[in-house]
Design a protein around this motif. Structure first.
Motif, mmCIF file in Angstrom:
data_model
loop_
_atom_site.group_PDB
_atom_site.id
_atom_site.type_symbol
_atom_site.label_atom_id
_atom_site.label_comp_id
_atom_site.label_asym_id
_atom_site.label_seq_id
_atom_site.Cartn_x
_atom_site.Cartn_y
_atom_site.Cartn_z
ATOM 1 N N LEU A 171 -13.484 -11.861 -2.354
ATOM 2 C CA LEU A 171 -12.192 -12.167 -1.745
ATOM 3 C C LEU A 171 -11.038 -11.854 -2.691
ATOM 4 N N GLN A 172 -11.219 -12.155 -3.967
ATOM 5 C CA GLN A 172 -10.179 -11.865 -4.952
ATOM 6 C C GLN A 172 -9.960 -10.365 -5.079
ATOM 7 N N ALA A 173 -11.069 -9.600 -5.104
ATOM 8 C CA ALA A 173 -10.957 -8.140 -5.203
ATOM 9 C C ALA A 173 -10.255 -7.555 -3.985
ATOM 10 N N MET A 174 -10.553 -8.084 -2.801
ATOM 11 C CA MET A 174 -9.913 -7.580 -1.588
ATOM 12 C C MET A 174 -8.411 -7.895 -1.586
ATOM 13 N N HIS A 175 -8.065 -9.065 -2.124
ATOM 14 C CA HIS A 175 -6.646 -9.428 -2.238
ATOM 15 C C HIS A 175 -5.929 -8.481 -3.203
ATOM 16 N N GLU A 176 -6.571 -8.187 -4.337
ATOM 17 C CA GLU A 176 -5.970 -7.268 -5.309
ATOM 18 C C GLU A 176 -5.790 -5.882 -4.710
ATOM 19 N N CYS A 177 -6.783 -5.427 -3.960
ATOM 20 C CA CYS A 177 -6.714 -4.113 -3.323
ATOM 21 C C CYS A 177 -5.552 -4.053 -2.328
ATOM 22 N N ALA A 178 -5.439 -5.093 -1.498
ATOM 23 C CA ALA A 178 -4.371 -5.127 -0.492
ATOM 24 C C ALA A 178 -2.994 -5.145 -1.156
ATOM 25 N N THR A 179 -2.859 -5.922 -2.224
ATOM 26 C CA THR A 179 -1.580 -6.009 -2.926
ATOM 27 C C THR A 179 -1.206 -4.660 -3.551
ATOM 28 N N TYR A 180 -2.183 -4.033 -4.201
ATOM 29 C CA TYR A 180 -1.932 -2.744 -4.858
ATOM 30 C C TYR A 180 -1.470 -1.703 -3.841
ATOM 31 N N SER A 222 -0.294 -2.133 -0.815
ATOM 32 C CA SER A 222 0.982 -2.480 -0.171
ATOM 33 C C SER A 222 2.153 -1.962 -1.005
ATOM 34 N N GLN A 223 2.036 -2.132 -2.319
ATOM 35 C CA GLN A 223 3.087 -1.635 -3.210
ATOM 36 C C GLN A 223 3.147 -0.106 -3.196
ATOM 37 N N LEU A 224 1.969 0.522 -3.211
ATOM 38 C CA LEU A 224 1.924 1.983 -3.184
ATOM 39 C C LEU A 224 2.468 2.510 -1.857
ATOM 40 N N TRP A 225 2.176 1.832 -0.779
ATOM 41 C CA TRP A 225 2.662 2.207 0.568
ATOM 42 C C TRP A 225 4.191 2.204 0.607
ATOM 43 N N LEU A 226 4.779 1.119 0.105
ATOM 44 C CA LEU A 226 6.237 1.008 0.121
ATOM 45 C C LEU A 226 6.881 2.049 -0.797
ATOM 46 N N LEU A 274 1.422 7.321 6.708
ATOM 47 C CA LEU A 274 2.836 7.017 6.933
ATOM 48 C C LEU A 274 3.513 8.036 7.844
ATOM 49 N N SER A 275 2.982 9.230 7.906
ATOM 50 C CA SER A 275 3.623 10.309 8.665
ATOM 51 C C SER A 275 3.103 10.429 10.095
ATOM 52 N N ASN A 276 2.169 9.550 10.475
ATOM 53 C CA ASN A 276 1.577 9.624 11.810
ATOM 54 C C ASN A 276 2.074 8.475 12.676
ATOM 55 N N ASP A 277 2.444 8.786 13.907
ATOM 56 C CA ASP A 277 3.005 7.769 14.808
ATOM 57 C C ASP A 277 2.059 6.596 15.042
ATOM 58 N N ASP A 278 0.754 6.854 15.040
ATOM 59 C CA ASP A 278 -0.212 5.802 15.349
ATOM 60 C C ASP A 278 -0.532 4.915 14.152
ATOM 61 N N THR A 279 -0.150 5.330 12.951
ATOM 62 C CA THR A 279 -0.516 4.553 11.764
ATOM 63 C C THR A 279 0.666 4.244 10.846
ATOM 64 N N ARG A 280 1.870 4.696 11.187
ATOM 65 C CA ARG A 280 3.000 4.492 10.275
ATOM 66 C C ARG A 280 3.328 3.006 10.099
ATOM 67 N N ASP A 281 2.917 2.167 11.057
ATOM 68 C CA ASP A 281 3.185 0.724 10.954
ATOM 69 C C ASP A 281 1.936 -0.051 10.551
ATOM 70 N N LEU A 282 0.961 0.640 9.982
ATOM 71 C CA LEU A 282 -0.313 0.013 9.652
ATOM 72 C C LEU A 282 -0.147 -1.193 8.732
ATOM 73 N N ILE A 283 0.817 -1.136 7.850
ATOM 74 C CA ILE A 283 1.017 -2.237 6.905
ATOM 75 C C ILE A 283 1.403 -3.530 7.616
ATOM 76 N N ASP A 284 1.880 -3.419 8.847
ATOM 77 C CA ASP A 284 2.241 -4.616 9.627
ATOM 78 C C ASP A 284 1.021 -5.241 10.292
ATOM 79 N N ARG A 285 -0.139 -4.592 10.165
ATOM 80 C CA ARG A 285 -1.402 -5.138 10.696
ATOM 81 C C ARG A 285 -2.343 -5.300 9.494
ATOM 82 N N PRO A 286 -2.197 -6.398 8.738
ATOM 83 C CA PRO A 286 -2.808 -6.514 7.405
ATOM 84 C C PRO A 286 -4.311 -6.265 7.360
#
Length: 424
Positions: free
Chosen positions: A202-211, A213-217, A237-249
């Motif tokens: 769980l800790q590793a998955m949290h670290e991955c998501a955080t990393y 998320s920062q790279l995405w932004l 980020l450049s695809n209409d179907d996935t550009r908002d993926l970060i909003d679906r954690p």
């Protein structure tokens, strides 16, 4: 940083599969792949009960599909056999209900897969070839030639990590984080019978998501500024179907882990497997040294013989007849690629590693149908380049100690392969 899931050097005694009642055979036991006993267990199922039901296992009841043609039927018929909600034998715990496109059915699967497909398009692979070769050269030229070392750590993991970091457009100094996250994602005991601690997962998955998320932004701002690149994050980020993926954690993390694991395990464990198999079949090594043109065909044979991911799971969407058995709607169905790739009904002398095998690409390791491995050509290219460069430098790479394996019923992999190089 690299997670090590080493099974005990002394395995608990596994019974002879011929001494076990057929209905009690449980091929979900992760000790099978780690100990090498899997071959005899799956052969008995292929011969006596190719679509096999076990009612009571640590992962619940499930069907095992073990013959090549039956696996093809399941894999190609996604309308009858759904990939949702997960493609490994175990069910995700409530605190890790990730969503990823390999565990989706069309049309949602197709849209999300298409968003990242371009990174392995032929034109992009052609551009990557020179980069891969330069990294292979650097790794091989810096290996010790006067002592034993672990091939898994120094070559298999290192090359895979460098390429994964490139595909994600992330700094090379962070590359081993990708390997660690991949190892943790596939070692959850509830999913694959691995040895990872749940809190560490769980800790590793949290670290991955955080990393990411920062790279995405960061990448989003770069795109706004007109700085385009062709890495996986930019493509999403450049695809209409996935550009908002970060909003679906959970979907965001799930798809990133899918791409990380998919880029890690197939290539990494085939890089190790090739060395191991050539040592086990020395006449094939002689054949290879005499004729380097066999490399592309050998790459396919390595991937078949290794079968880096042992299984994929589906759920029956309706009652289905297969090999004389009735699979009920909602039943868990596990395609054992590791068994299908050794099915003598579909492959001649399947337990022989044969580098000039005719039709060597006739294997199940990449899957079939809508979920066929997206990065198969990239994996093959990395292996081809690696062997081209190995044969330029070394007469042989000798295995000089015991191999250690990943404890898993999903990843058929290695943690240790001690080798000694012999230069030309």
């Amino acid at each position: 940083m690299n997670a090590q899931f080493k099974p005990s050097s002394v395995y608990p005694v596994l019974p002879n599969p011929n001494d076990v009642a057929l209905h009690e055979i449980d091929v979900s036991d992760p000790r099978l792949l780690a100990s090498g006993e899997w071959e005899t267990y799956f052969k008995r199922l292929r011969d006596e009960d190719p679509v096999h039901y076990i009612e009571d296992s640590p992962f619940g009841p499930f069907w095992s599909v073990t013959r090549f043609e039956d696996i093809l039927f399941v894999d190609r018929n996604h309308q009858l056999f759904s990939s949702e909600p997960v493609i490994v034998i175990g069910d995700r715990p409530e605190d890790m209900l990730l969503d990823m496109f390999i565990a989706m059915d069309p049309p949602k699967h197709d849209k999300q897969r298409q968003a990242v497909q371009g990174v392995v398009a032929p034109a992009n692979l052609a551009q990557l070839e020179g980069l891969i070769r330069s990294r292979v050269e650097d790794i091989l030229d810096n290996l010790p030639t006067d002592k034993e070392f672990n091939w898994v750590e120094e070559v298999s993991i290192e090359l895979t990590a460098r390429m994964l970091a490139t595909l994600f457009g992330m700094p090379q100094e962070d590359r081993h984080k990708l390997i660690y996250w991949s190892d943790m994602a596939t070692a959850d005991p509830a999913l694959t019978g691995g040895e990872a601690d749940r809190d560490e997962v769980l800790q590793a998955m949290h670290e991955c998501a955080t990393y990411f998320s920062q790279l995405w932004l960061q990448r989003k701002e770069e795109i706004k500024a007109g700085n385009k690149s062709y890495d996986l994050i930019s493509l999403l980020l450049s695809n209409d179907d996935t550009r908002d993926l970060i909003d679906r954690p959970m979907e965001f993390l799930g798809n990133l882990l899918l791409l990380i694991v998919g880029g890690n395990d197939t290539t990494r464990n085939s890089i190790t497997g090739g060395i191991k198999f050539l040592n086990e079949f020395p006449k094939e090594y002689e054949k290879l040294r005499a004729d380097h043109s066999l490399i592309p065909n050998m790459v396919s044979e390595i991937i078949r013989f290794q079968t880096p991911l042992a299984h994929m799971r589906r759920l029956a969407t309706q009652d289905v007849e297969l090999a004389g058995k009735t699979i009920k709607k909602g039943d868990k169905v596990v395609m054992w690629y590791v068994s299908g790739n050794r099915d003598e009904r579909a492959i001649d002398t399947p337990d022989q590693f044969t580098i000039d095998r005719p039709n060597a690409r006739h294997h199940l390791s990449f899957g079939f149908g809508v979920h066929r491995c997206m990065g198969n050509r990239l994996a093959e290219m990395q292996l081809r380049i690696l062997w081209e460069e190995i044969l330029q430098r070394f007469e042989t790479i000798e295995v000089v100690g015991e191999t250690e394996h990943v404890l898993s019923n999903f990843v058929k992999g290695y943690t240790k392969l001690p080798v000694q190089l012999h230069k030309k």
